[in-house]
Design an enzyme around this catalytic site. Structure first.
Site, short mmCIF file in Angstrom:
data_model
loop_
_atom_site.label_atom_id
_atom_site.label_comp_id
_atom_site.label_asym_id
_atom_site.label_seq_id
_atom_site.Cartn_x
_atom_site.Cartn_y
_atom_site.Cartn_z
N HIS A 304 0.55 -27.95 -95.94
CA HIS A 304 0.12 -28.18 -94.46
C HIS A 304 -1.05 -28.27 -93.53
O HIS A 304 -1.95 -29.35 -92.70
CB HIS A 304 1.22 -27.18 -92.71
CG HIS A 304 2.21 -27.42 -93.39
ND1 HIS A 304 3.70 -28.65 -94.00
CD2 HIS A 304 2.83 -26.17 -92.84
CE1 HIS A 304 4.33 -27.73 -93.83
NE2 HIS A 304 4.02 -27.22 -93.86
N VAL A 332 2.19 -23.40 -91.17
CA VAL A 332 2.12 -22.48 -92.32
C VAL A 332 2.60 -20.86 -92.85
O VAL A 332 2.26 -20.66 -91.60
CB VAL A 332 0.40 -22.16 -92.60
CG1 VAL A 332 0.71 -21.52 -93.35
CG2 VAL A 332 0.27 -24.46 -92.27
N HIS A 333 3.65 -20.58 -93.48
CA HIS A 333 4.45 -19.98 -93.94
C HIS A 333 3.27 -18.64 -94.09
O HIS A 333 3.69 -17.86 -95.06
CB HIS A 333 5.48 -19.69 -94.46
CG HIS A 333 6.46 -20.89 -93.52
ND1 HIS A 333 7.04 -21.50 -94.80
CD2 HIS A 333 6.75 -21.32 -92.32
CE1 HIS A 333 8.28 -22.12 -93.46
NE2 HIS A 333 7.33 -22.64 -92.99
#
Ligand code: NAG
Ligand code: NAG
Ligand code: NAG
Ligand code: FE2
Length: 443
Positions: A304, A332-333
């Site tokens: 992202h 954002v993971h």
């Protein structure tokens, strides 16, 4: 119908599963691979409340939201300070929606109060069924926020939720991406059931992520059909005209929930609302300003990259001039913490930016960070977990990031924060007043 969705998701999961056992840079922690999606079923009677969750409304009210399969259940909540003794009662409203072949249950929203601060209340939804309880936040600091974004509904989500619930907190803040239903509406119901044990006990304050949009021509052209029906937030109370952005105050903290998926340019309603909202803040009453949004403005992960950039360009100066203390993002993971930043440079009067999109959804972790690390980025790690902001008093708060371990969680990053409201230099320079005239001043 539910079974069909389950099969589709099992299939997706098999396709997506690949080993992600990599070692982190800072220690020999072996990162865990993604875990399966959980689909919960409704097991009690059609009259019984399910998916119960609560949210703050104004300074001393609480909205109780729940769903019943039965259309005959009344939108009433009975409540009181002793179990089984309900001397308060309120009637609210209900809604429902359709999405292709899916037809939602009856979605109830009842606002109760006035309530006393730091008090446990017992309540019952719809006039019968099981008793629930919640604790109201304190009126004064200290106050503890739990922060978790991009939750989803996997076994990792369960793990994150267990860790959130295992230590006390006052209010949960969620910077977007709740159910990952992604148009599969029964997953919204399933998500509601998974979070109920937590969201029925403490207020959950959320803002929208991209997974809340679910826009489709004709059926949901403007998006947010399920989100707005199920997760109404107190936007009118803060003068907003949209459930996609709002603010609220709790014990010395002014929390602003921005909408990454609503217009944000200088002519937009959101921009004008934000400007007016910031101008109303009295730092003597709320020395802390915390902002949440979904797509991060600062991010050194390759996932992202740049998606929050146009919003940053439009709104960063407003937050900077108002001396916002912290900005939390999701999307954002992974977890990442920046220093105080303004306009891509370290700035002692800018907000601390954090990404906390590591709640545990089925898409897995964002493993690739850019190298070399930007000097603005002080800690980054792609692991599931959650954060805690303990606001101790008007000057000091303690932030901790809790990485999910198996049955426990481990604090891997922690830092003391000092409110900019107590910084003489920052409050003197710049314009802590965000009136119309000062907004466009160059600093
Ligand atoms: C996840 O949590 C829910 C609610 O606490 C529980 O009912 C369920 O068994 C858990 N699922 C798994 C797979 O751990
Ligand atoms: C606020 O908390 C910090 C950290 O515990 C402490 O050092 C400081 O003295 C406190 N300030 C006030 C005004 O109580
Ligand atoms: C992480 O969990 C494992 C398994 O439960 C346990 O053995 C280990 O001690 C935990 N690590 C920490 C740092 O708590
Ligand atoms: Fe997202």
């Amino acid at each position: 119908m539910e079974k069909l969705y389950l099969h589709v998701f099992s299939l997706l999961l098999v396709i997506c599963l690949f080993p992600q056992l990599i070692k982190s840079q800072d220690d020999d922690y072996v990162r865990q691979p993604p875990r399966g999606v959980i689909f919960t079923h409704h097991t009690s009677s059609d009259e019984d409340p399910q998916q119960v969750h609560i949210s703050l409304v104004g300074k001393d009210h609480m909205r109780v939201s729940w769903v019943t399969e039965s259309k005959h259940v009344k939108s009433i909540v009975e409540y009181g300070k002793e179990s089984g003794m309900y001397n308060g009662k309120a009637t609210g409203e209900h809604t429902s929606y359709k999405y292709f072949l899916y037809s939602s249950g009856k979605i109830h929203h009842v606002t109760i109060g006035p309530l006393e601060p730091a008090t446990t209340y017992f309540y019952r939804c719809g006039g019968s069924g099981p008793e629930f309880s919640f604790k109201t936040p304190p009126q004064k600091l200290p106050l503890e926020f739990a922060v978790a974004g991009d939750l989803g509904q996997t076994e990792w989500t369960n793990s994150t939720l267990q860790h959130i619930g295992s230590m006390d907190y006052d209010v949960l803040l969620l910077p977007g991406d709740l159910s990952y239903a992604d148009t599969q509406q029964p997953l919204w119901d399933s998500f509601g059931r998974i979070v109920e044990p937590y969201a029925s006990k403490r207020p959950w304050m959320v803002t929208e992520g991209n997974h809340e949009v679910e826009s489709i021509p004709i059926i949901n052209p403007t998006g947010f059909k399920a989100y707005n029906a199920r997760w109404p937030m107190p936007y009118q109370e803060s003068g907003s005209t949209s459930n996609l952005y709002y603010s609220f105050e709790v014990a010395g903290t002014h929390v602003i929930m921005l909408g990454s998926y609503a217009d944000f340019d200088a002519k937009s309603d959101q921009y004008k609302w934000l400007q007016a909202d910031l101008a109303k803040i009295d730092r003597k009453v709320t020395p802390w300003i915390v902002v949440l949004l979904h797509a991060p403005w600062y991010n050194t992960n390759s996932a992202h990259k740049g998606e929050g950039e146009s919003m940053r360009k439009a709104m960063e100066k407003l937050l900077y001039n108002a001396r916002v203390d912290v900005v939390f993002a999701g999307h954002v993971h992974a977890y990442e913490r920046f220093t105080r930043v303004y306009n891509n440079e370290a700035d002692p009067c800018g907000p601390v930016y954090m990404t906390i999109g590591d709640g545990g959804n089925r898409e897995g972790l964002a493993l690739k960070f850019e190298n070399p690390a930007s000097p603005l980025s002080l800690y980054r790690e792609p692991s599931f977990g959650h954060g805690r902001l303990r606001v101790l008093n008007e000057t000091h708060a303690f932030w901790g990031w809790h990485r999910n371990n198996e049955s426990n969680s481990v604090v891997k990053d922690q830092v003391w924060l000092e409110s900019l409201s107590s910084s003489k230099t920052c409050m003197k320079s710049g314009s802590q007043k965000v009136g119309s005239s000062s907004v466009n001043d160059e600093l």
